[in-house]
Design a protein around this motif. Structure first.
Motif: not given
Length: 156
Positions: A18-29, A34-36, A43-53, A67-69
């Protein structure tokens, strides 16, 4: 404990190159995958992004940068542990603000529901990745099944 936790690993949740330029791009992918599969809710994306920050999960070990997000249980529909070995490292901030940015060579996303389960799995993974030989074995894996076998054989 180990057998219950190791059941959360699945070859279809191991991703390579996988390639991602940021954690947000990674979490989106990752969120799309996971959703599929029905593992997470909207709510997962906002939840994991907020927790990671707020609570970064990058970890420099002698053996590797990982990393173990993870996020809160209300965003998990079906428990899982996803393992991602990116094509090039993805930068995470250091756990507990300790040290420099962490160019993660391996990312393990925890979707654990049971009480205390996340902490137990996190501690187990940190113990594994403090061992250079175990980490080298895991990082050397090139197949989904090989990755799962390598990680789960070290769970205690």
């Amino acid at each position: 404990m180990a057998s219950k936790d190791t059941e959360l690993f699945s070859p279809d949740l191991v991703f390579f190159d996988w390639e991602a330029q940021s954690t947000d791009e990674f979490f989106t992918k990752l969120g799309a995958e996971l959703k599929q599969r029905g593992n997470i809710n909207d709510g997962w994306f906002d939840g994991i992004s907020t927790r990671e920050k707020n609570y970064p999960t990058g970890l420099h070990t002698e053996a590797a940068a990982i990393a173990i997000p993870h996020t809160d249980p209300q965003f998990i529909e079906k428990p899982y542990i996803a393992v991602i070995k990116p094509k090039t490292p993805i930068v995470f901030q250091p756990m507990a603000g300790m040290g420099d940015e962490v160019p993660a060579e391996l990312i393990i996303n925890l979707g654990v529901l049971r009480d205390g389960g996340q902490v137990a799995v996190l501690q187990n993974l940190m113990n594994i990745f403090m061992d250079k030989e175990k980490t080298a074995d895991i990082l050397a894996q090139t197949t989904q099944e090989g990755m799962i076998d390598a990680i789960t054989k070290y769970f205690e």
